[in-house]
Design a protein around this motif. Structure first.
Motif, PDB file in Angstrom:
ATOM      1  N   ARG A  57       0.831  -1.208   0.000  1.00 19.37           N
ATOM      2  CA  ARG A  57       0.000   0.000   0.000  1.00 19.37           C
ATOM      3  C   ARG A  57       0.864   1.255   0.000  1.00 19.37           C
ATOM      4  O   ARG A  57       0.614   2.193  -0.769  1.00 19.37           O
ATOM      5  CB  ARG A  57      -0.920   0.008   1.236  1.00 19.37           C
ATOM      6  N   GLU A  58       1.872   1.298   0.856  1.00 18.43           N
ATOM      7  CA  GLU A  58       2.720   2.488   0.961  1.00 18.43           C
ATOM      8  C   GLU A  58       3.453   2.771  -0.350  1.00 18.43           C
ATOM      9  O   GLU A  58       3.519   3.917  -0.790  1.00 18.43           O
ATOM     10  CB  GLU A  58       3.718   2.359   2.110  1.00 18.43           C
ATOM     11  N   VAL A  59       4.014   1.748  -0.975  1.00 24.24           N
ATOM     12  CA  VAL A  59       4.726   1.948  -2.246  1.00 24.24           C
ATOM     13  C   VAL A  59       3.746   2.449  -3.304  1.00 24.24           C
ATOM     14  O   VAL A  59       4.044   3.394  -4.037  1.00 24.24           O
ATOM     15  CB  VAL A  59       5.446   0.658  -2.704  1.00 24.24           C
ATOM     16  N   LEU A  60       2.555   1.856  -3.345  1.00 29.56           N
ATOM     17  CA  LEU A  60       1.540   2.277  -4.313  1.00 29.56           C
ATOM     18  C   LEU A  60       1.105   3.718  -4.050  1.00 29.56           C
ATOM     19  O   LEU A  60       1.027   4.530  -4.979  1.00 29.56           O
ATOM     20  CB  LEU A  60       0.341   1.333  -4.258  1.00 29.56           C
ATOM     21  N   GLU A  61       0.845   4.064  -2.778  1.00 25.32           N
ATOM     22  CA  GLU A  61       0.415   5.422  -2.437  1.00 25.32           C
ATOM     23  C   GLU A  61       1.478   6.466  -2.774  1.00 25.32           C
ATOM     24  O   GLU A  61       1.171   7.526  -3.291  1.00 25.32           O
ATOM     25  CB  GLU A  61       0.097   5.532  -0.935  1.00 25.32           C
ATOM     26  N   GLU A  62       2.737   6.152  -2.450  1.00 23.05           N
ATOM     27  CA  GLU A  62       3.801   7.141  -2.629  1.00 23.05           C
ATOM     28  C   GLU A  62       4.254   7.274  -4.070  1.00 23.05           C
ATOM     29  O   GLU A  62       4.675   8.354  -4.487  1.00 23.05           O
ATOM     30  CB  GLU A  62       5.007   6.813  -1.728  1.00 23.05           C
ATOM     31  N   THR A  63       4.205   6.178  -4.836  1.00 22.54           N
ATOM     32  CA  THR A  63       4.837   6.178  -6.159  1.00 22.54           C
ATOM     33  C   THR A  63       3.926   5.743  -7.300  1.00 22.54           C
ATOM     34  O   THR A  63       4.311   5.872  -8.466  1.00 22.54           O
ATOM     35  CB  THR A  63       6.065   5.245  -6.173  1.00 22.54           C
ATOM     36  N   GLY A  64       2.765   5.178  -6.994  1.00 28.39           N
ATOM     37  CA  GLY A  64       1.889   4.664  -8.039  1.00 28.39           C
ATOM     38  C   GLY A  64       2.344   3.329  -8.615  1.00 28.39           C
ATOM     39  O   GLY A  64       1.749   2.822  -9.554  1.00 28.39           O
ATOM     40  N   ILE A  65       3.380   2.734  -8.044  1.00 34.16           N
ATOM     41  CA  ILE A  65       3.923   1.469  -8.547  1.00 34.16           C
ATOM     42  C   ILE A  65       3.320   0.302  -7.758  1.00 34.16           C
ATOM     43  O   ILE A  65       3.413   0.269  -6.537  1.00 34.16           O
ATOM     44  CB  ILE A  65       5.467   1.446  -8.422  1.00 34.16           C
ATOM     45  N   SER A  66       2.704  -0.656  -8.468  1.00 37.45           N
ATOM     46  CA  SER A  66       2.143  -1.828  -7.786  1.00 37.45           C
ATOM     47  C   SER A  66       3.162  -2.961  -7.801  1.00 37.45           C
ATOM     48  O   SER A  66       3.844  -3.201  -8.804  1.00 37.45           O
ATOM     49  CB  SER A  66       0.828  -2.252  -8.433  1.00 37.45           C
ATOM     50  N   CYS A  67       3.260  -3.623  -6.659  1.00 40.58           N
ATOM     51  CA  CYS A  67       4.317  -4.621  -6.440  1.00 40.58           C
ATOM     52  C   CYS A  67       3.791  -5.839  -5.708  1.00 40.58           C
ATOM     53  O   CYS A  67       2.666  -5.849  -5.227  1.00 40.58           O
ATOM     54  CB  CYS A  67       5.422  -4.016  -5.567  1.00 40.58           C
ATOM     55  N   GLN A  68       4.657  -6.816  -5.602  1.00 43.70           N
ATOM     56  CA  GLN A  68       4.420  -7.956  -4.716  1.00 43.70           C
ATOM     57  C   GLN A  68       5.676  -8.202  -3.893  1.00 43.70           C
ATOM     58  O   GLN A  68       6.786  -7.888  -4.329  1.00 43.70           O
ATOM     59  CB  GLN A  68       4.001  -9.187  -5.500  1.00 43.70           C
ATOM     60  N   VAL A 100       6.590  -2.551 -16.278  1.00 43.32           N
ATOM     61  CA  VAL A 100       6.218  -1.431 -17.148  1.00 43.32           C
ATOM     62  C   VAL A 100       5.107  -0.635 -16.462  1.00 43.32           C
ATOM     63  O   VAL A 100       3.935  -0.939 -16.603  1.00 43.32           O
ATOM     64  CB  VAL A 100       5.739  -1.937 -18.530  1.00 43.32           C
ATOM     65  N   GLN A 101       5.512   0.346 -15.667  1.00 42.42           N
ATOM     66  CA  GLN A 101       4.558   1.178 -14.944  1.00 42.42           C
ATOM     67  C   GLN A 101       5.088   2.606 -14.904  1.00 42.42           C
ATOM     68  O   GLN A 101       6.280   2.831 -14.918  1.00 42.42           O
ATOM     69  CB  GLN A 101       4.361   0.679 -13.507  1.00 42.42           C
ATOM     70  N   THR A 102       4.168   3.544 -14.805  1.00 45.22           N
ATOM     71  CA  THR A 102       4.536   4.951 -14.707  1.00 45.22           C
ATOM     72  C   THR A 102       4.504   5.389 -13.251  1.00 45.22           C
ATOM     73  O   THR A 102       3.565   5.064 -12.530  1.00 45.22           O
ATOM     74  CB  THR A 102       3.539   5.818 -15.512  1.00 45.22           C
ATOM     75  N   ILE A 103       5.515   6.125 -12.839  1.00 48.21           N
ATOM     76  CA  ILE A 103       5.560   6.640 -11.472  1.00 48.21           C
ATOM     77  C   ILE A 103       4.583   7.803 -11.334  1.00 48.21           C
ATOM     78  O   ILE A 103       4.548   8.700 -12.170  1.00 48.21           O
ATOM     79  CB  ILE A 103       6.987   7.098 -11.108  1.00 48.21           C
ATOM     80  N   ILE A 104       3.781   7.752 -10.275  1.00 50.30           N
ATOM     81  CA  ILE A 104       2.892   8.866  -9.919  1.00 50.30           C
ATOM     82  C   ILE A 104       3.298   9.297  -8.514  1.00 50.30           C
ATOM     83  O   ILE A 104       3.066   8.585  -7.541  1.00 50.30           O
ATOM     84  CB  ILE A 104       1.412   8.429  -9.936  1.00 50.30           C
ATOM     85  N   THR A 105       3.947  10.445  -8.406  1.00 53.30           N
ATOM     86  CA  THR A 105       4.472  10.918  -7.122  1.00 53.30           C
ATOM     87  C   THR A 105       3.359  11.441  -6.227  1.00 53.30           C
ATOM     88  O   THR A 105       2.527  12.220  -6.666  1.00 53.30           O
ATOM     89  CB  THR A 105       5.499  12.053  -7.361  1.00 53.30           C
ATOM     90  N   GLN A 106       3.351  11.000  -4.964  1.00 58.21           N
ATOM     91  CA  GLN A 106       2.405  11.518  -3.971  1.00 58.21           C
ATOM     92  C   GLN A 106       2.922  12.884  -3.512  1.00 58.21           C
ATOM     93  O   GLN A 106       3.781  12.986  -2.641  1.00 58.21           O
ATOM     94  CB  GLN A 106       2.297  10.555  -2.787  1.00 58.21           C
TER      95      GLN A 106
END
Length: 164
Positions: A57-68, A100-106
């Motif tokens: 959640r934190e990585v997704l919220e801060e950067t827009g990057i989804s991970c496992q 292949v994802q675009t960074i979205i900065t929080q």
């Protein structure tokens, strides 16, 4: 996010994401002890989630990057001003979608989020102590506990240990 809400025992998570080019996902925070420094995405665990859910959640919220989650790199544990137990679990994460994802900065919390090579980070004076340590660890594959690290007097740690 008041400190009183967390009580005197804090649990945080951080996620190290490495893309296919070998670059690290780093953020530059607008507040706190890491203000203006490159660090890995991090934040506090909420009451309704496990630590692995929190880091994703934190990585997704801060950067827009989804991970496992791939695994745990280490745990750092410190005591602030002899009063607050401040603990962080540092995870190794893999990007979803073949990277292949675009960074979205929080922008509320961060000046910037980007991928940087370890070489760029080594040569940047704004790279945090912990991030430098993990770069060395990855090269040397050390396993032990270090009590001789000082992340900076601005944090007010009276006890600080890094398990790696």
């Amino acid at each position: 996010m008041g400190e009183h809400k967390r009580g005197n025992v804090w649990l945080a998570v951080a996620g190290l994401v490495v893309n296919s080019a070998g670059e690290w996902l780093v953020v530059k925070k607008k507040y706190g002890g890491l203000k203006g420094k490159w660090s890995i995405p991090a934040g506090f665990v909420e009451e309704n989630e496990t630590v692995d859910q929190a880091v994703i959640r934190e990585v997704l919220e801060e950067t827009g990057i989804s991970c496992q989650v791939q695994g745990i790199l280490g745990i750092r544990s410190g005591v602030i001003k002899d009063k607050i137990s401040d603990n962080m679990i540092i995870f190794s994460l893999k990007m979803n979608d073949d990277g292949v994802q675009t960074i979205i900065t929080q922008e509320d919390e961060l000046y910037e989020a980007t991928f940087k090579s370890p070489e760029e980070l080594k040569n940047d004076e704004k790279t945090s102590v912990l991030l430098r340590y993990y770069m060395e660890m990855q090269e040397n594959q050390l396993t032990s506990m270090n009590e001789d690290i000082n992340p900076g007097d601005q944090f007010g740690y009276t006890s600080y240990k890094l398990f790696y």
